[in-house]
Design an enzyme around this catalytic site. Structure first.
Site, mmCIF file in Angstrom:
data_model
loop_
_atom_site.group_PDB
_atom_site.id
_atom_site.type_symbol
_atom_site.label_atom_id
_atom_site.label_comp_id
_atom_site.label_asym_id
_atom_site.label_seq_id
_atom_site.Cartn_x
_atom_site.Cartn_y
_atom_site.Cartn_z
ATOM 1 C CD1 TRP A 136 11.217 19.082 11.202
ATOM 2 C CD2 TRP A 136 11.666 18.390 9.121
ATOM 3 N NE1 TRP A 136 12.579 19.111 11.028
ATOM 4 C CE2 TRP A 136 12.882 18.696 9.756
ATOM 5 C CE3 TRP A 136 11.695 17.932 7.809
ATOM 6 C CZ2 TRP A 136 14.111 18.564 9.134
ATOM 7 C CZ3 TRP A 136 12.911 17.794 7.183
ATOM 8 C CH2 TRP A 136 14.107 18.110 7.843
ATOM 9 C CG ASP A 161 9.932 12.897 5.837
ATOM 10 O OD1 ASP A 161 10.860 12.061 5.848
ATOM 11 O OD2 ASP A 161 10.058 14.064 6.258
ATOM 12 C CE LYS A 184 16.242 12.558 12.740
ATOM 13 N NZ LYS A 184 16.225 13.884 13.265
HETATM 14 C C1 LMR Z 1 14.432 17.665 14.005
HETATM 15 O O1 LMR Z 1 13.296 17.723 13.558
HETATM 16 O O2 LMR Z 1 14.761 18.162 15.094
HETATM 17 C C2 LMR Z 1 15.508 16.935 13.238
HETATM 18 O O3 LMR Z 1 14.947 16.322 12.131
HETATM 19 C C3 LMR Z 1 16.682 17.780 12.936
HETATM 20 C C4 LMR Z 1 16.405 18.829 11.909
HETATM 21 O O4 LMR Z 1 17.146 18.878 10.933
HETATM 22 O O5 LMR Z 1 15.474 19.642 12.078
#
Ligand code: LMR
Length: 396
Positions: free
Chosen positions: A130, A211, A246
């Protein structure tokens, strides 16, 4: 003094919402930021959450400060959700935890804690991970390295390469894992692969940092906790950042949890004071509202059953949207087999197309998703799937 600071580019994920909002095309499609949407493209307040709000409105009788660790009922309920009732670490009194402002807040204060433990340690993150993991961990001053995770060509996990890399990770380093619904790829470890990761952690002495932002969206609430429960039960130290954005739909309320499984109850006590002092030095204490709602839901049998059914409904719907897209792409004559999308889990899919193709679909067809080719599956609907598949086939 501010003139020394330059203008920054838009956030790679959140910036998509702005670009989407500003696009005048009435047929635009938003598959960017990870929020659940219904068939009408709305992100509704869950019915269980709406009921909890009404209860809270009637029962909350003060706005005085809450305790530094947050709403205790929330923490207890979440630990049971993550670790399962009667998990050995809970029975042995080895788990420290604080409510945090969102999963991001948890990731950040846990990174600060790691820095206090050893300012030289490295956090190993999956390639890809991420996008926001990098600033959340890096801004705490920790070094970051990547381990191989996903192969775009075969649209699958490079597990052998991941294992080879983790065999080099040294004692005391930290390995960030996605508990379920890997963001951005949707490609999750199997139970056997979690077992291998456990054995590596035992052998190498690295500490898993898990996570858990999508519990319930992969295979189900219990199944999605497999990795977190396995590693916590069999290692002296594990850290977990959890989010209710979520699965409770509480995005804007910023409801997260920082969990530290420690080796002994004595260490647990020290670590609890450390994490609270870190939070105190940044934001003092977490906002109570979202945690209070989750506390109400998790401690009321009827509301809990209703919430579980709502999570299951979202999970099943996202799974069916995967099939819808894959079938539609085949119908439109895509010259690639997208069946891998059906096997990915949770809210995201990696379409494994190039950043140039992602840009082309954005400018030509007003379809918005992350440059890496991550799409928010929940943004697909019966109304837009035809246009989406047509656009994808056009840029392929
Ligand atoms: C995402 O990955 O789109 C979500 O977790 C929102 C974010 O804060 O990036």
């Amino acid at each position: 003094m501010f003139e020394v600071l330059p203008l920054l580019p838009a956030d790679p994920i959140l910036g998509l919402s702005t670009a989407y909002r500003e696009d005048p095309n009435p047929l635009k499609i938003d598959l960017g930021v990870g929020v659940y949407k219904d068939e009408q493209g709305k992100t509704p307040i869950l019915s269980s959450v709406a009921k909890a709000q009404r209860i809270l409105l009637q029962t909350e009788d003060s706005k005085t400060y809450i305790t530094p660790q947050g709403v205790q009922g929330y923490i207890d309920g979440m630990l049971e959700l993550l670790l399962g009732k009667g998990h050995p670490t809970l029975l042995e009194d080895r788990v420290a935890a604080v409510q945090a402002p969102g999963g991001c807040g948890a990731l950040r204060i846990l990174s600060e804690l790691l820095k206090r433990c050893d300012s030289e340690l490295t956090v190993w993150v999956s390639d890809p991970t991420w996008a926001n993991h990098i600033p959340l961990i890096g801004n705490a001053g920790l070094k970051i390295e990547t381990y191989p995770y996903f192969d775009k060509a075969s649209a699958s996990i490079k597990f052998d390469q991941m294992v080879d890399c983790l065999k080099q990770v040294k004692k005391g380093d930290v390995v960030l894992l996605h508990g379920c619904c890997h963001n951005p790829t949707g490609a999750d470890l199997t139970e056997q692969q979690w077992q291998v990761v456990l054995e590596l952690a035992q052998k190498q002495g690295f500490v898993p940092f898990i996570d858990v932002a999508y519990q319930g969206f992969g295979d189900g609430l219990e199944q999605d906790a497999y990795g977190v429960r396995l590693l916590s039960a069999n290692l002296p130290e594990v850290i977990v950042a959890a989010s209710c954005s979520k699965n409770f739909g509480l995005y804007r309320e910023r409801v997260g949890l920082a969990v530290m499984v420690t080796a002994t109850p004595t260490i647990r006590k020290s670590i609890q004071t450390q994490i609270q002092s870190i939070a105190r030095g940044i934001y003092s204490m977490p906002p109570s509202y979202g945690g209070a709602l989750v506390d109400i839901i998790l401690h009321d049998d009827e509301l809990k059953a209703e919430w579980k059914a709502e999570v299951e409904q979202m999970r099943v719907r996202m799974q069916s949207l995967r099939h819808l897209l894959v079938d539609k792409l085949a119908e439109k004559g895509a010259d690639r087999d997208f069946n891998f999308v059906n096997k990915q889990k949770g809210m995201f899919s990696y379409l494994c197309i190039s950043p140039e193709q992602v840009q082309a679909i954005r400018t030509k067809h007003s379809v918005y998703f992350v440059d890496s080719s991550r799409v928010n599956i929940a943004g697909i609907s019966q109304n837009n799937v035809d246009a989406l598949a047509t656009a994808l086939v056009d840029v392929l």
